[in-house]
Design a protein around this motif. Structure first.
Motif, short mmCIF file in Angstrom:
data_model
loop_
_atom_site.label_atom_id
_atom_site.label_comp_id
_atom_site.label_asym_id
_atom_site.label_seq_id
_atom_site.Cartn_x
_atom_site.Cartn_y
_atom_site.Cartn_z
N GLU A 1 0.85 -1.19 0.00
CA GLU A 1 0.00 0.00 0.00
C GLU A 1 0.89 1.24 0.00
N THR A 2 1.53 1.46 -1.14
CA THR A 2 2.44 2.58 -1.34
C THR A 2 2.18 3.15 -2.73
N GLU A 3 2.86 4.25 -3.07
CA GLU A 3 2.70 4.82 -4.40
C GLU A 3 3.51 4.05 -5.46
N VAL B 1 1.49 7.25 1.35
CA VAL B 1 1.93 7.00 2.72
C VAL B 1 2.11 8.32 3.46
N LYS B 2 2.46 9.38 2.71
CA LYS B 2 2.64 10.69 3.32
C LYS B 2 2.13 11.76 2.36
N GLU C 1 2.41 12.41 -1.96
CA GLU C 1 2.57 11.21 -2.77
C GLU C 1 1.31 10.97 -3.61
N TYR D 1 -1.79 8.90 -5.22
CA TYR D 1 -2.68 7.79 -4.87
C TYR D 1 -3.80 7.70 -5.90
#
Length: 291
Positions: free
Chosen positions: A239-241, A249-250, A253, A255
């Motif tokens: 579950e990250t870019e 995540v921050k 980024e 999504y």
């Protein structure tokens, strides 16, 4: 950033796009409109005229992705080069508005992928009445119809010249559009160049290369409707870019905020879409247009 592609699935052509942005954006359901080529579907979003994806009853479909180049990276480091992100750009910019309107014109007015691509290429090189002259930013687009796909890259400065350290030190040409017509069962791309030498390198943008490799691997195994759905839901890198179905995540980024699959039918076009969310968290909706 986006992931786009076309799959030739037996007698059906399927085109898809994953739309990724950094700031929350309102996406609207597909709208049925009328153009010179007949009925078409326009997928739109708040703050931008024209469309970010679309297709018509002749089977012409359109998707696009930002073309991330070393020039863009250099510009962000106070380079004299001028480049804007196109499909992910959300601020007020009338030239980008014109680009999105050119996207819509290509879908609305043409009944085959090649003519639609030629229309967009003319805009890239010549602009419109409000913004005459070449478009200021690189871009990637793809048109498909029932018999072919046309993949396009546009560069406002041609190819790059590099020094011995790999830094951009100049340009080799004038504004140019390069195209190819894939002949395999599928074709996908993210945000890196295939045809120009201007693409970001892996250290500059890992995501575009990781997502492309993963998309091609999935379509190689399953070049069909189910394979496209699996691709757009894929979170192989977590579950990250970095994954195709991207999660920030921050702040800042990318999504996933919208997804679409167009499928040609005997007498029209089916559109499956997810808006204001991603395919892992929201159900698909369907809309069909007929001749």
């Amino acid at each position: 950033m986006c992931t786009i592609g076309t799959v030739f699935d037996a007698s059906v052509v399927r085109s898809f796009k994953q739309c990724d942005l950094t700031d929350p954006t309102t996406f609207y359901p597909p709208e049925e409109r009328q153009g010179k080529a007949g009925t078409y579907l326009a997928l739109t979003r708040l703050g931008r005229p024209g469309l970010w994806a679309g297709g018509n009853t002749s089977g012409v479909t359109f998707t696009a992705a930002d073309n991330y180049t070393r020039e863009l990276t250099a510009r962000e480091s106070n380079s004299p080069f001028r480049l804007v992100r196109t499909n992910t750009y959300q601020g007020s910019n009338s030239s980008v508005d014109s680009l999105f309107l050119a996207y819509e014109k290509a879908v609305a007015d043409y009944d085959n992928a090649q003519d639609a691509a030629n229309s967009l290429a003319d805009f890239y090189l010549n602009g419109d009445a409000e913004h005459p002259g070449p478009f200021e930013s690189a871009d990637i687009a793809m048109f498909s119809d029932t018999s072919q796909a046309v993949y396009m890259e546009y560069s406002p400065i041609g190819n790059f010249k590099f020094n011995g350290l790999g830094d951009v030190v100049g340009q080799t040409g004038k504004p140019e559009v390069l195209t190819l017509s894939p002949k395999a069962d599928y074709f996908a791309n993210t945000n890196n160049c295939r045809l120009f030498n201007t693409s970001v390198t892996y250290p500059m943008n890992q995501s575009t290369f990781l997502r492309l490799e993963r998309a091609e691997r999935l379509l190689l195994l399953q070049p069909n409707h189910d394979g496209v759905h699996k691709l757009l839901r894929d979170q192989y890198f977590g579950e990250t870019e970095l994954s195709i179905c991207r999660v920030a995540v921050k702040p800042g980024e990318f999504y996933t905020q919208a997804s679409v699959i167009f499928s040609t039918q005997e007498n029209g076009l089916m559109c499956e879409y997810v808006i204001n969310g991603n395919p892992r968290t929201k159900p698909w909706q369907t809309m069909t247009i007929t001749k």
